[in-house]
Design a protein around this motif. Structure first.
Motif, mmCIF file in Angstrom:
data_model
loop_
_atom_site.group_PDB
_atom_site.id
_atom_site.type_symbol
_atom_site.label_atom_id
_atom_site.label_comp_id
_atom_site.label_asym_id
_atom_site.label_seq_id
_atom_site.Cartn_x
_atom_site.Cartn_y
_atom_site.Cartn_z
ATOM 1 N N MET A 21 -11.564 -6.864 -4.813
ATOM 2 C CA MET A 21 -11.464 -5.971 -4.047
ATOM 3 C C MET A 21 -10.718 -5.182 -3.391
ATOM 4 O O MET A 21 -9.950 -3.698 -3.149
ATOM 5 C CB MET A 21 -12.933 -5.784 -3.367
ATOM 6 C CG MET A 21 -13.866 -5.449 -3.872
ATOM 7 S SD MET A 21 -15.531 -6.172 -2.990
ATOM 8 C CE MET A 21 -16.035 -4.722 -2.598
ATOM 9 N N PHE A 22 -9.546 -6.253 -2.441
ATOM 10 C CA PHE A 22 -8.689 -5.863 -1.659
ATOM 11 C C PHE A 22 -7.333 -5.969 -2.996
ATOM 12 O O PHE A 22 -6.504 -5.152 -2.564
ATOM 13 C CB PHE A 22 -8.204 -7.248 -0.871
ATOM 14 C CG PHE A 22 -8.989 -7.114 0.835
ATOM 15 C CD1 PHE A 22 -8.608 -5.980 1.585
ATOM 16 C CD2 PHE A 22 -10.214 -6.987 0.157
ATOM 17 C CE1 PHE A 22 -9.405 -6.106 2.455
ATOM 18 C CE2 PHE A 22 -11.235 -7.524 1.298
ATOM 19 C CZ PHE A 22 -11.079 -6.779 2.531
ATOM 20 N N ALA A 23 -6.974 -6.143 -3.642
ATOM 21 C CA ALA A 23 -6.216 -6.094 -4.904
ATOM 22 C C ALA A 23 -6.293 -4.915 -5.835
ATOM 23 O O ALA A 23 -5.360 -4.224 -6.258
ATOM 24 C CB ALA A 23 -6.153 -7.957 -6.012
ATOM 25 N N ALA A 24 -6.910 -4.445 -5.977
ATOM 26 C CA ALA A 24 -7.521 -3.216 -6.818
ATOM 27 C C ALA A 24 -6.987 -1.987 -6.677
ATOM 28 O O ALA A 24 -5.548 -1.736 -8.066
ATOM 29 C CB ALA A 24 -8.723 -2.998 -7.411
ATOM 30 N N GLY A 25 -6.591 -2.123 -5.622
ATOM 31 C CA GLY A 25 -5.762 0.099 -4.801
ATOM 32 C C GLY A 25 -4.406 -0.825 -5.359
ATOM 33 O O GLY A 25 -3.968 0.018 -5.896
ATOM 34 N N PRO A 26 -3.975 -1.632 -4.418
ATOM 35 C CA PRO A 26 -2.291 -1.257 -4.817
ATOM 36 C C PRO A 26 -1.829 -2.237 -6.224
ATOM 37 O O PRO A 26 -0.736 -1.803 -6.232
ATOM 38 C CB PRO A 26 -1.665 -3.350 -3.718
ATOM 39 C CG PRO A 26 -3.274 -3.364 -2.923
ATOM 40 C CD PRO A 26 -4.553 -2.514 -3.544
ATOM 41 N N ALA A 27 -2.985 -2.912 -7.093
ATOM 42 C CA ALA A 27 -2.507 -2.910 -8.011
ATOM 43 C C ALA A 27 -2.606 -1.424 -9.269
ATOM 44 O O ALA A 27 -1.268 -1.460 -10.116
ATOM 45 C CB ALA A 27 -3.564 -3.701 -9.578
ATOM 46 N N ARG A 28 -3.339 -0.963 -8.862
ATOM 47 C CA ARG A 28 -3.251 0.513 -9.124
ATOM 48 C C ARG A 28 -1.838 1.096 -9.092
ATOM 49 O O ARG A 28 -1.370 1.942 -9.818
ATOM 50 C CB ARG A 28 -4.961 1.323 -9.379
ATOM 51 C CG ARG A 28 -5.614 1.254 -10.107
ATOM 52 C CD ARG A 28 -7.097 2.094 -9.554
ATOM 53 N NE ARG A 28 -7.740 1.627 -8.687
ATOM 54 C CZ ARG A 28 -8.576 0.430 -8.335
ATOM 55 N NH1 ARG A 28 -9.344 0.024 -9.566
ATOM 56 N NH2 ARG A 28 -9.302 0.828 -6.957
ATOM 57 N N LEU A 29 -2.147 1.226 -8.464
ATOM 58 C CA LEU A 29 -0.489 2.285 -7.565
ATOM 59 C C LEU A 29 0.546 2.048 -8.135
ATOM 60 O O LEU A 29 1.428 2.116 -8.378
ATOM 61 C CB LEU A 29 -0.576 1.975 -6.365
ATOM 62 C CG LEU A 29 1.100 2.414 -5.278
ATOM 63 C CD1 LEU A 29 1.251 3.793 -5.761
ATOM 64 C CD2 LEU A 29 1.062 2.499 -3.783
ATOM 65 N N ALA A 30 1.041 0.339 -8.236
ATOM 66 C CA ALA A 30 1.719 -0.618 -8.578
ATOM 67 C C ALA A 30 2.150 0.464 -10.009
ATOM 68 O O ALA A 30 2.700 0.512 -10.901
ATOM 69 C CB ALA A 30 1.371 -1.781 -8.751
ATOM 70 N N ALA A 31 1.470 0.116 -11.078
ATOM 71 C CA ALA A 31 0.693 0.294 -12.142
ATOM 72 C C ALA A 31 1.423 1.640 -12.636
ATOM 73 O O ALA A 31 1.976 2.285 -13.595
ATOM 74 C CB ALA A 31 -0.298 -0.081 -12.990
ATOM 75 N N ARG A 32 0.832 3.002 -11.110
ATOM 76 C CA ARG A 32 1.659 4.009 -11.750
ATOM 77 C C ARG A 32 2.570 3.765 -11.547
ATOM 78 O O ARG A 32 3.976 5.173 -12.074
ATOM 79 C CB ARG A 32 0.480 5.086 -10.721
ATOM 80 C CG ARG A 32 -1.151 5.167 -11.515
ATOM 81 C CD ARG A 32 -2.048 5.212 -10.084
ATOM 82 N NE ARG A 32 -3.898 5.653 -10.839
ATOM 83 C CZ ARG A 32 -4.760 5.983 -10.120
ATOM 84 N NH1 ARG A 32 -4.659 5.939 -8.711
ATOM 85 N NH2 ARG A 32 -6.221 5.808 -10.795
ATOM 86 N N ARG A 33 3.305 3.439 -10.175
ATOM 87 C CA ARG A 33 4.765 3.696 -10.386
ATOM 88 C C ARG A 33 5.394 3.381 -11.163
ATOM 89 O O ARG A 33 6.714 4.304 -11.375
ATOM 90 C CB ARG A 33 4.971 2.240 -8.771
ATOM 91 C CG ARG A 33 6.028 2.242 -8.096
ATOM 92 C CD ARG A 33 6.537 0.896 -7.907
ATOM 93 N NE ARG A 33 6.467 -0.075 -9.066
ATOM 94 C CZ ARG A 33 6.131 -1.399 -8.659
ATOM 95 N NH1 ARG A 33 6.456 -1.358 -7.043
ATOM 96 N NH2 ARG A 33 5.695 -1.998 -9.521
ATOM 97 N N ASP A 34 5.487 1.980 -11.618
ATOM 98 C CA ASP A 34 5.994 1.642 -13.386
ATOM 99 C C ASP A 34 5.645 2.438 -14.404
ATOM 100 O O ASP A 34 6.941 3.120 -15.300
ATOM 101 C CB ASP A 34 5.163 0.380 -13.443
ATOM 102 C CG ASP A 34 5.623 -0.982 -12.390
ATOM 103 O OD1 ASP A 34 6.721 -0.502 -11.239
ATOM 104 O OD2 ASP A 34 4.893 -1.632 -12.677
#
Length: 502
Positions: free
Chosen positions: A116-129
């Motif tokens: 639950m803590f990792a989901a948001g940063p992972a989405r942000l990183a994927a959108r950055r890429d």
């Protein structure tokens, strides 16, 4: 009872008090967040954006109140002070509540999962890429480069920029022509294929021109003006004017001027006060210039700090350029966007040009935040744009600083970064990054600090200049160094190698 036992009892009582206060805060957060989401109902067409909108609603609810009283007590118990909750608001709050329940002897509570803590940063990183390109050897923050006109005829320059560390390319449609843009993009695509990379291209709509259009002198610049000098803003030049007269590019500017208001020209290098508004003209008095004075020059920007200009973001020139942008760009930079009506006008024009396609066929959207109105509307703009297409936010720090006041820029750019992290939306840190190095080959100390601070954004933009290639390599090195120490607002606490021998 020993002192240790007294201390334990006091700590437990403190934890129980904090738990009650945070439970009340959480209940209020849920109520407000759900009401906000209901207000956004119908705007989120892309289901993949719904978790982001929900977390943004949570963050807006969390930050309505003052969290300062919680900071020191939570830290004294070794708990998170909620200072880095942007990308996982409810899990952060629930984790603190679970720990407070244990410390206070109130039983156990279920902790949120690590996922639950990792989901948001992972989405942000994927959108950055997706927006700015993915590279294994790149810093966390990508580097965007604005191409100069010569890039249309110099493919070697484009190759050097990519080799030096540019991850994505920006073309400003206020300059050059479709033929030149096509040549630039062709050079970018060719170099990217040769290097085995994907290099996205952003094309910025020009937006409404709010500039000096003409001078009564008939020259490209006025005589040098100093504090106390006066000039007039007019709709039409008069014969033999007693004062310098200037004409502006958009009628909304003169219509919005009022006695006592401010008029800034060329990013505030010349600042004037409006002292009279007779029919069809405005009398202004210079109140601030550099010590050597300032000249009013053609095509320099005009700002009215504190005034909301109700100007449509799309212009006739923008509509002409949309066909080209749709066929060539990966990202569409939307200049001067301020309201949901601006977004809907753009979506309507994109729909007309899609030939039966859907918004999934559109370029990604970059919202360029340049005015106080855009700042106030930013959460709604993010939801309405992100609900339709992949998107990012560009902090256009030049115009924004003039509009809100230079003293507020540092504060506001921080708040935009926090808000966008909560919405899991990539941010571009733009305007005057390493400007001294780009133009003159050497950065000031302040510019180096600014470049280091830019690492908290997902992308950093460099503007054009004769030393652009060197500046790209320098910025990339600064960003890589900062990656060792921070990730967004969070210190990474890597070893401090400088003092190992002590």
């Amino acid at each position: 009872m020993s002192l240790v036992e007294v201390e334990i009892r006091e700590r437990r009582a403190q934890a129980r008090g904090l738990q009650r206060a945070l439970e009340a805060l959480r209940a209020d957060l849920v109520r407000r967040s759900e009401a906000t989401l209901e207000g956004w109902d119908g705007l989120i067409i892309r289901p993949e954006f719904l978790p982001s909108a929900r977390n943004l609603a949570d963050y807006l609810a969390l930050r309505r109140g003052d969290l300062v009283p919680f900071q020191a007590p939570l830290a004294s118990l070794g708990l998170s002070s909620l200072g880095r909750a942007e990308s996982h608001v409810r899990p952060s709050l629930d984790a603190v509540l679970a720990s407070l329940a244990m410390i206070g002897g109130e039983g156990t509570a279920e902790y949120p999962t690590v996922e639950m803590f990792a989901a948001g940063p992972a989405r942000l990183a994927a959108r950055r890429d997706t927006l700015f390109g993915a590279r294994r050897d790149a810093p966390r923050s990508r580097v965007m480069v604005t191409l100069p006109s010569e890039a249309a005829t110099d493919p070697a320059l484009v190759s050097k920029l990519l080799a030096s560390g540019a991850d994505c390319i920006r073309i400003n449609c206020a300059h050059d022509s479709p033929d030149a843009w096509a040549a630039m993009i062709g050079h970018v695509r060719h170099a990217a294929v040769r290097m085995g990379r994907r290099v996205p291209v952003q094309m910025d709509l020009e937006g409404p021109k709010l500039r000096v259009e003409a001078l009564s002198t008939g020259k490209d610049e006025s005589p040098r003006l100093f504090e106390g000098d006066r000039f007039e803003v007019v709709e039409k030049f008069t014969k033999d004017p007693g004062l310098l007269q200037i004409r502006l590019s958009h009628p909304a500017l003169i219509e919005a001027m009022a006695e006592g208001g401010a008029l800034w020209i060329n990013d505030g290098k010349l600042r004037a006060k409006i002292i009279g508004v007779p029919q069809g003209r405005v009398l202004a008095e210079v109140v601030s210039t550099p010590s050597k004075g300032a000249r009013i020059k053609l095509e320099k920007g005009v700002n009215l700090p504190g005034v909301d200009l109700r100007v449509p973001a799309l212009t006739g020139a923008d509509l002409e350029n949309l066909d080209f942008i749709l066929g060539h760009a990966d990202i569409l930079g939307f200049s001067f966007v301020q309201t949901g009506a601006d977004l809907r006008a753009l979506f309507t024009e994109l729909d007309r040009r899609s030939d039966g396609g859907t918004s999934r066929d559109w370029p990604a959207l970059m919202l360029k935040i340049e005015t106080p109105m855009a700042l106030r509307n930013l959460p709604a703009l993010i939801v309405e744009a992100g609900g339709r297409v992949p998107m990012g936010v560009m902090i256009a720090r030049g115009d924004l600083a003039v509009e809100i006041g230079f003293e507020r820029l540092s504060e506001i750019q921080e708040e935009v970064l926090w808000l966008c992290e909560a919405a899991e939306v990539p941010v571009v840190w733009a305007t005057q990054v390493l400007e001294g190095m780009v133009k003159d080959g050497q950065a000031s100390r302040a510019e180096m600090t600014d470049a280091a601070m830019s690492q908290r954004a997902e992308c950093v933009m460099l503007n054009k200049g004769p030393h652009l290639v060197e500046a790209v390599a320098f910025l990339r090195d600064v960003l890589m160094r900062m990656d060792r120490h921070t990730n967004k607002k969070s210190p990474r606490l890597g070893a401090l190698g400088l003092w190992h021998d002590l």
